[in-house]
Structures are given as structure tokens and as C-alpha cells.
Motif scaffolding. Structure first.
Motif, PDB file in Angstrom:
ATOM      1  N   GLY A   1      45.785  37.051  31.927  1.00 46.90           N
ATOM      2  CA  GLY A   1      46.774  38.111  31.477  1.00 46.90           C
ATOM      3  C   GLY A   1      46.866  39.290  32.700  1.00 46.90           C
ATOM      4  N   TYR A   2      46.164  39.082  33.732  1.00 47.75           N
ATOM      5  CA  TYR A   2      46.269  40.218  34.566  1.00 47.75           C
ATOM      6  C   TYR A   2      47.708  40.367  35.278  1.00 47.75           C
ATOM      7  CZ  TYR A   2      41.250  40.200  35.171  1.00 47.75           C
ATOM      8  OH  TYR A   2      39.672  40.125  34.934  1.00 47.75           O
ATOM      9  N   SER A   3      48.090  41.603  35.772  1.00 42.58           N
ATOM     10  CA  SER A   3      49.279  41.798  36.146  1.00 42.58           C
ATOM     11  C   SER A   3      49.373  41.201  37.757  1.00 42.58           C
ATOM     12  CB  SER A   3      49.325  43.502  36.704  1.00 42.58           C
ATOM     13  OG  SER A   3      48.202  43.869  37.438  1.00 42.58           O
ATOM     14  N   SER A   4      50.426  40.864  38.214  1.00 35.47           N
ATOM     15  CA  SER A   4      50.501  40.572  39.507  1.00 35.47           C
ATOM     16  C   SER A   4      49.629  41.139  40.422  1.00 35.47           C
ATOM     17  CB  SER A   4      52.011  40.358  40.170  1.00 35.47           C
ATOM     18  OG  SER A   4      52.044  39.757  41.316  1.00 35.47           O
ATOM     19  N   PRO A   5      49.647  42.461  40.680  1.00 35.07           N
ATOM     20  CA  PRO A   5      48.837  43.048  41.810  1.00 35.07           C
ATOM     21  C   PRO A   5      47.413  43.072  41.713  1.00 35.07           C
ATOM     22  CG  PRO A   5      50.483  44.552  40.997  1.00 35.07           C
ATOM     23  CD  PRO A   5      50.856  43.561  40.291  1.00 35.07           C
ATOM     24  N   GLU A   6      46.995  42.960  40.275  1.00 32.91           N
ATOM     25  CA  GLU A   6      45.237  42.809  40.182  1.00 32.91           C
ATOM     26  C   GLU A   6      44.997  41.347  40.367  1.00 32.91           C
ATOM     27  OE1 GLU A   6      41.694  43.522  38.884  1.00 32.91           O
ATOM     28  OE2 GLU A   6      42.998  44.679  40.059  1.00 32.91           O
ATOM     29  N   ALA A   7      45.863  40.352  39.947  1.00 32.74           N
ATOM     30  CA  ALA A   7      45.603  38.919  40.203  1.00 32.74           C
ATOM     31  C   ALA A   7      45.679  38.639  41.707  1.00 32.74           C
ATOM     32  CB  ALA A   7      46.731  38.111  39.469  1.00 32.74           C
ATOM     33  N   THR A   8      46.558  39.276  42.502  1.00 32.27           N
ATOM     34  CA  THR A   8      46.596  39.123  43.677  1.00 32.27           C
ATOM     35  C   THR A   8      45.160  39.603  44.617  1.00 32.27           C
ATOM     36  OG1 THR A   8      49.278  39.059  43.872  1.00 32.27           O
ATOM     37  CG2 THR A   8      47.895  39.813  46.034  1.00 32.27           C
ATOM     38  N   ARG A   9      45.088  40.811  44.015  1.00 33.82           N
ATOM     39  CA  ARG A   9      43.689  41.685  44.599  1.00 33.82           C
ATOM     40  C   ARG A   9      42.579  40.567  44.356  1.00 33.82           C
ATOM     41  NH1 ARG A   9      39.202  44.308  43.180  1.00 33.82           N
ATOM     42  NH2 ARG A   9      39.726  44.129  40.946  1.00 33.82           N
ATOM     43  N   LEU A  10      42.074  40.039  43.323  1.00 29.11           N
ATOM     44  CA  LEU A  10      41.149  39.225  42.907  1.00 29.11           C
ATOM     45  C   LEU A  10      41.262  37.910  43.589  1.00 29.11           C
ATOM     46  CD1 LEU A  10      41.160  39.795  38.852  1.00 29.11           C
ATOM     47  CD2 LEU A  10      39.193  40.247  40.587  1.00 29.11           C
ATOM     48  N   MET A  11      42.465  37.438  43.850  1.00 28.21           N
ATOM     49  CA  MET A  11      42.474  36.114  44.954  1.00 28.21           C
ATOM     50  C   MET A  11      42.115  36.362  46.005  1.00 28.21           C
ATOM     51  SD  MET A  11      44.863  34.897  47.348  1.00 28.21           S
ATOM     52  CE  MET A  11      46.074  35.960  46.978  1.00 28.21           C
ATOM     53  N   MET A  12      42.451  37.765  46.774  1.00 27.85           N
ATOM     54  CA  MET A  12      42.170  37.793  47.897  1.00 27.85           C
ATOM     55  C   MET A  12      40.714  38.159  48.074  1.00 27.85           C
ATOM     56  SD  MET A  12      44.852  37.719  49.735  1.00 27.85           S
ATOM     57  CE  MET A  12      44.067  38.329  51.527  1.00 27.85           C
ATOM     58  N   LEU A  13      39.936  38.741  47.400  1.00 30.93           N
ATOM     59  CA  LEU A  13      38.643  38.777  47.178  1.00 30.93           C
ATOM     60  C   LEU A  13      38.071  37.509  47.307  1.00 30.93           C
ATOM     61  CD1 LEU A  13      37.829  41.656  44.589  1.00 30.93           C
ATOM     62  CD2 LEU A  13      37.717  41.731  47.234  1.00 30.93           C
ATOM     63  N   VAL A  14      38.411  36.600  46.598  1.00 32.98           N
ATOM     64  CA  VAL A  14      38.088  35.084  46.541  1.00 32.98           C
ATOM     65  C   VAL A  14      38.166  34.517  48.060  1.00 32.98           C
ATOM     66  CG1 VAL A  14      38.539  32.730  45.888  1.00 32.98           C
ATOM     67  CG2 VAL A  14      38.467  34.863  44.194  1.00 32.98           C
ATOM     68  N   HIS A  15      39.320  34.838  48.652  1.00 31.69           N
ATOM     69  CA  HIS A  15      39.816  34.247  49.759  1.00 31.69           C
ATOM     70  C   HIS A  15      39.110  34.835  50.919  1.00 31.69           C
ATOM     71  CE1 HIS A  15      42.329  32.479  52.702  1.00 31.69           C
ATOM     72  NE2 HIS A  15      42.736  33.634  53.257  1.00 31.69           N
ATOM     73  N   GLU A  16      39.060  36.359  50.969  1.00 33.79           N
ATOM     74  CA  GLU A  16      38.368  36.801  51.879  1.00 33.79           C
ATOM     75  C   GLU A  16      36.706  37.080  52.078  1.00 33.79           C
ATOM     76  OE1 GLU A  16      40.524  40.494  52.151  1.00 33.79           O
ATOM     77  OE2 GLU A  16      42.194  39.486  53.223  1.00 33.79           O
ATOM     78  N   LYS A  17      36.110  37.130  50.693  1.00 33.57           N
ATOM     79  CA  LYS A  17      34.837  37.483  50.645  1.00 33.57           C
ATOM     80  C   LYS A  17      34.206  36.231  49.958  1.00 33.57           C
ATOM     81  CE  LYS A  17      35.065  41.807  51.356  1.00 33.57           C
ATOM     82  NZ  LYS A  17      34.350  42.619  52.612  1.00 33.57           N
ATOM     83  N   GLY A  18      34.891  35.148  49.699  1.00 32.32           N
ATOM     84  CA  GLY A  18      34.154  34.055  49.111  1.00 32.32           C
ATOM     85  C   GLY A  18      34.076  33.922  47.772  1.00 32.32           C
ATOM     86  N   SER A  19      34.306  35.148  46.774  1.00 38.46           N
ATOM     87  CA  SER A  19      33.936  35.038  45.486  1.00 38.46           C
ATOM     88  C   SER A  19      34.672  36.445  44.842  1.00 38.46           C
ATOM     89  CB  SER A  19      32.660  34.706  44.800  1.00 38.46           C
ATOM     90  OG  SER A  19      31.807  35.876  45.375  1.00 38.46           O
ATOM     91  N   ALA A  20      34.872  36.324  43.539  1.00 32.06           N
ATOM     92  CA  ALA A  20      35.194  37.560  42.971  1.00 32.06           C
ATOM     93  C   ALA A  20      34.773  37.588  41.516  1.00 32.06           C
ATOM     94  CB  ALA A  20      36.787  37.853  42.916  1.00 32.06           C
ATOM     95  N   ILE A  21      34.547  38.663  40.949  1.00 34.55           N
ATOM     96  CA  ILE A  21      34.241  38.727  39.575  1.00 34.55           C
ATOM     97  C   ILE A  21      35.454  38.838  38.789  1.00 34.55           C
ATOM     98  CG2 ILE A  21      32.880  39.915  37.752  1.00 34.55           C
ATOM     99  CD1 ILE A  21      30.984  40.945  39.953  1.00 34.55           C
ATOM    100  N   VAL A  22      35.966  37.836  37.977  1.00 33.86           N
ATOM    101  CA  VAL A  22      37.086  37.856  37.355  1.00 33.86           C
ATOM    102  C   VAL A  22      37.140  38.331  35.691  1.00 33.86           C
ATOM    103  CG1 VAL A  22      38.302  36.275  38.822  1.00 33.86           C
ATOM    104  CG2 VAL A  22      36.861  35.420  36.438  1.00 33.86           C
ATOM    105  N   ALA A  23      35.586  38.236  35.176  1.00 34.80           N
ATOM    106  CA  ALA A  23      35.497  38.726  33.686  1.00 34.80           C
ATOM    107  C   ALA A  23      34.271  39.264  33.592  1.00 34.80           C
ATOM    108  CB  ALA A  23      35.948  37.650  32.888  1.00 34.80           C
ATOM    109  N   GLU A  24      33.732  40.008  32.675  1.00 32.35           N
ATOM    110  CA  GLU A  24      32.309  40.269  32.243  1.00 32.35           C
ATOM    111  C   GLU A  24      32.407  40.599  30.626  1.00 32.35           C
ATOM    112  OE1 GLU A  24      30.168  43.104  35.165  1.00 32.35           O
ATOM    113  OE2 GLU A  24      30.846  44.564  33.827  1.00 32.35           O
ATOM    114  N   GLY A  25      31.132  40.082  30.395  1.00 31.98           N
ATOM    115  CA  GLY A  25      30.938  40.637  28.951  1.00 31.98           C
ATOM    116  C   GLY A  25      29.749  39.594  28.488  1.00 31.98           C
ATOM    117  N   ALA A  26      30.088  39.290  27.144  1.00 30.32           N
ATOM    118  CA  ALA A  26      29.002  38.402  26.439  1.00 30.32           C
ATOM    119  C   ALA A  26      28.868  36.871  27.195  1.00 30.32           C
ATOM    120  CB  ALA A  26      29.336  38.075  25.026  1.00 30.32           C
TER     121      ALA A  26
END
Length: 96
Positions: free
Chosen positions: A46-71
Motif C-alpha cells: 500500500g505504499y504511495s507511488s513515490p515511496e514505492a519508487t524510492r524503495l525500488m531504486m534502493l533495491v536497484h542501486e544498493k542491491g536491497s531495501a528494507i520494505v517492512a519491519e515488525g514481528a
């Protein structure tokens, strides 16, 4: 001078370890299009388009992204869902 740990110090460290949340990490892969990864992040999390794009770019450029945190159980569900979408994802403790 060296520091000496007491029993109380060790117990506090153990509590801090238990209280650390778990994370769902999505990893870069050579298969999925960037637009598809954005779509998955928007649809599933349910991420907004800008947040989903930001996370995707982390995956693309850095190799991974934390997309959720919790239990841990919830992060395992998220990871399984990412696998169902064809994305490479893992679960880890925060800070690892």
C-alpha cells in the motif's frame, strides 16, 4: 582501563536483542522490471507511488531495501508474499 560487564548489563543486552524488530528485505534480481517492483510494493504494502519508487531504486542501486519491519511472523508472511510475486526477499533481525 577495561570495562567489566555485570550480570545486569548482560540481561539488558538480552532484552534489547529480544525487543529488536525483524525486517523483510527485498533483494535485486536480474529478472523483474523496475515498474513491476513498484507495482508490487504499491499493491501489497500500500505504499504511495513515490515511496514505492524510492524503495525500488534502493533495491536497484544498493542491491536491497528494507520494505517492512515488525514481528517475525508478520515479516515471514511478507517474505512469502514477495516470493509469490516472484521477488527475492528474506527475513532478518533489525541491525544485522
Amino acid at each position: 582501563m577495561t570495562a567489566t560487564l555485570t550480570k545486569d548489563d548482560v540481561e539488558l543486552d538480552d532484552v534489547a536483542l529480544v525487543d529488536r524488530p525483524w525486517q523483510t528485505v527485498v533483494w535485486n534480481d536480474p529478472v523483474n522490471l523496475m515498474s513491476y517492483v513498484v507495482h508490487v510494493f504499491r499493491e501489497y504494502f500500500g505504499y504511495s507511488s513515490p515511496e514505492a519508487t524510492r524503495l525500488m531504486m534502493l533495491v536497484h542501486e544498493k542491491g536491497s531495501a528494507i520494505v517492512a519491519e515488525g514481528a517475525r511472523e508478520q515479516m515471514e508472511l511478507h517474505t512469502r508474499a514477495m516470493h509469490d510475486y516472484g521477488l527475492w526477499a528474506t527475513v532478518r533481525r533489525a541491525g544485522e
